[in-house]
Design a protein around this motif. Sequence first.
Motif, PDB file in Angstrom:
ATOM      1  N   LEU A 127       0.999  -0.932  -0.055  1.00  0.00           N
ATOM      2  CA  LEU A 127       0.204  -0.092   0.282  1.00  0.00           C
ATOM      3  C   LEU A 127       0.855   1.347  -0.001  1.00  0.00           C
ATOM      4  O   LEU A 127       1.271   2.762  -0.678  1.00  0.00           O
ATOM      5  CB  LEU A 127      -1.179   0.360   1.393  1.00  0.00           C
ATOM      6  N   ALA A 131       1.066   4.169  -3.020  1.00  0.00           N
ATOM      7  CA  ALA A 131       0.964   5.085  -2.627  1.00  0.00           C
ATOM      8  C   ALA A 131       1.922   6.671  -2.673  1.00  0.00           C
ATOM      9  O   ALA A 131       2.208   7.127  -3.976  1.00  0.00           O
ATOM     10  CB  ALA A 131       0.988   5.873  -1.244  1.00  0.00           C
ATOM     11  N   VAL A 136       0.743   9.723  -3.543  1.00  0.00           N
ATOM     12  CA  VAL A 136      -0.299  10.072  -2.328  1.00  0.00           C
ATOM     13  C   VAL A 136       0.392  10.457  -1.479  1.00  0.00           C
ATOM     14  O   VAL A 136       1.800   9.289  -0.700  1.00  0.00           O
ATOM     15  CB  VAL A 136      -0.632   8.506  -2.332  1.00  0.00           C
ATOM     16  N   GLU A 138       1.209  10.323   2.622  1.00  0.00           N
ATOM     17  CA  GLU A 138       1.471   9.168   3.200  1.00  0.00           C
ATOM     18  C   GLU A 138       1.246  10.197   4.697  1.00  0.00           C
ATOM     19  O   GLU A 138       1.346   9.713   6.243  1.00  0.00           O
ATOM     20  CB  GLU A 138       2.290   8.636   3.949  1.00  0.00           C
ATOM     21  N   VAL A 150      -5.665   6.149  -1.924  1.00  0.00           N
ATOM     22  CA  VAL A 150      -4.977   4.870  -2.541  1.00  0.00           C
ATOM     23  C   VAL A 150      -6.037   5.071  -3.803  1.00  0.00           C
ATOM     24  O   VAL A 150      -5.659   5.056  -5.038  1.00  0.00           O
ATOM     25  CB  VAL A 150      -4.189   3.914  -2.128  1.00  0.00           C
TER      26      VAL A 150
END
Length: 627
Positions: A127, A131, A136, A138, A150
């Motif tokens: 994951l 990401a 994306v 975190e 995600v």
Amino acid sequence: MLLKREDVQARTITEDGRIFMEKAARDGLETVWDRYRAQQPQCGFCELGLSCRNCSMGPCRIDPFGEGPQRGVCGADADIIVARNLGRMIAAGSASHSDHGRDLVEVLRKVGEGKAPGYGIRSEEKLRKLASELGVSEDGQSVEALAVAVAEALEEEFGTRKKALAFVGRVPEKRRRIWEKLGITPRGIDRETSEMMHRTHMGVDNDWKSLLLHGLRNALSDGWGGSLIATEVSDILFGIPQPVASEVNLRVLKEDQVNIVLHGHNPIVSEMIFQAAQDPELMGLAEEKGARGINLAGLCCTGNELLMRRGIPMAGNHLMTELALSTGLIDMMLVDYQCIMPALGETARCYHTRMVSTSDKAKYPFMEHREFHPENARDLARDLVREAVENFVRRIPAKVLSPPGAPVKMMAGFSVEAIVSALGGSAGPLIDAIKSGAIQGAVGVVGCNNPKIRHDYGHVTLTTRLIENDVLVVDTGCAAVAHAKAGLKVPEAAEKAGPGLRQVCRALGIPPVLHMGSCVDNVRIFDLAAALAHALGTDISDLPLAAAAPEWYSEKAVSIACYAVASGVYTVLGTPPPIFGSQNIVKLLTEDLEGLLGASFAVEPDPARAADLILERIRAKRAALGL
Ligand code: XCC
Ligand code: SF4
């Protein structure tokens, strides 16, 4: 409907296949082979790709002998019609893989939102990797929030207005430049499929070359988009596969246990059934009913998904799906979508088997429809396993035939991560083995079964030849199941490999044929190829690699073959695709693509000759690298 012994022999190389083809005939069942025979002769225009029914001025067909009409009513010639038909096959294949991916993204989002009881994040590592790849952030996000973010970023990939899919970043730079030059860098996944449907409407793209180029772009949106999302999100939700021992063929069905068979492609349903089958209460109920346990087995790619992650045994591949029913031992078969022959429901009526369809978009004659959604999946899976257990007592003894003998042992679970860890943490030892010549090259042998080709013969013949010549084989889908049944997926199969490959396999304790998963998992093969190319600072097309689909049948296989070639991998098809009505297109796909993409197609129905073509290719690539 009695079968001649020669017919049975000609139809399959497998022993369980032969036994149950005869059993099916005794039970009065019609199988895929019977229906194939009843269709003879199949339409020659369609075989050549020369028929068109894209509009209502038609249907039209072009006379391949040049005597009858050479244009459809609209004026489309052979080249245009063949290109349009191939384009639509790619679109359908790409759409299938990508829609499967989309369903997984939906579950990922629901997991993040806390609306998918029973599902969870099994690989936080993956994951986080995704990401960062998708940009994306975190920072300070909980795992749940990250899953939602995600999922949102992945949803964007389907309809993105960006110039390229995010995962194109995994492709070696040289390859990306080739795609840019040709204008085939894949953009939104749905966009490419939708554009293909548009271009092939009457009166839109009537240049066969530009149609085919868009076909490659559409296929790339599958390979570096839809399929890749399906694989990565499956890993996040259900775990990254690790080497696992299991078994294969119809003998994995057990007379003294409740047999639940999972058939189709998407692990969303099958994983929940797997959990429910572990439930002590349901196991107790099975005992009460006189069964020694609850036995799960897989067919086709849903089976491969469960095999890869849970070691669930495989009952068979595509052409075994009807024959599996004829054992009379299956208490319930659950299907989701793709490759589920619409004949199965009716076949099952001959036995006590409960047939259950589970997806909102896939219904079948004579099946009960019990729709799975992330919200209800855990409870519904428990209900269904309970019903399967209750059905155990309804077996019809006169119709049961327990497959004699024992299943074949096999190993699966070779994700890229697992291969790298088997190599001691990096791809280095594999590169060294290729450089030294111990391993001459690597080939992905993938794809389906097709009644036009003796069942499993194409796969097993080709692969046996390749490993004898020190070529490492990686496989997926129904090809992988064929190899497993032939005993090629145990470490001891190293004996059948040439001296170099044998030594490598022995040192690492791995088989010479590595199971990389289901058909969407072909992207694992390309991830590995891209990693090797990066490590060597070259393009994928410079490596001693190839791909083959000796027995393919599905539109999905057409999309896979096209993204393989567009990604730089020479690809040999066993079943002839419907392109031979256009000499221009045959020449483009089998010769001219080489100059544009550094890879092309070959069509070779004889698997021994296909092996020769591949070995020749590998030698040429090695020579060019100075190896
Ligand atoms: Fe279907 Fe995937 Fe083909 Fe098998 S190999 S017949 S596509 S199950 Ni994919
Ligand atoms: Fe015939 Fe052209 Fe219509 Fe196809 S699109 S059916 S070739 S008129």
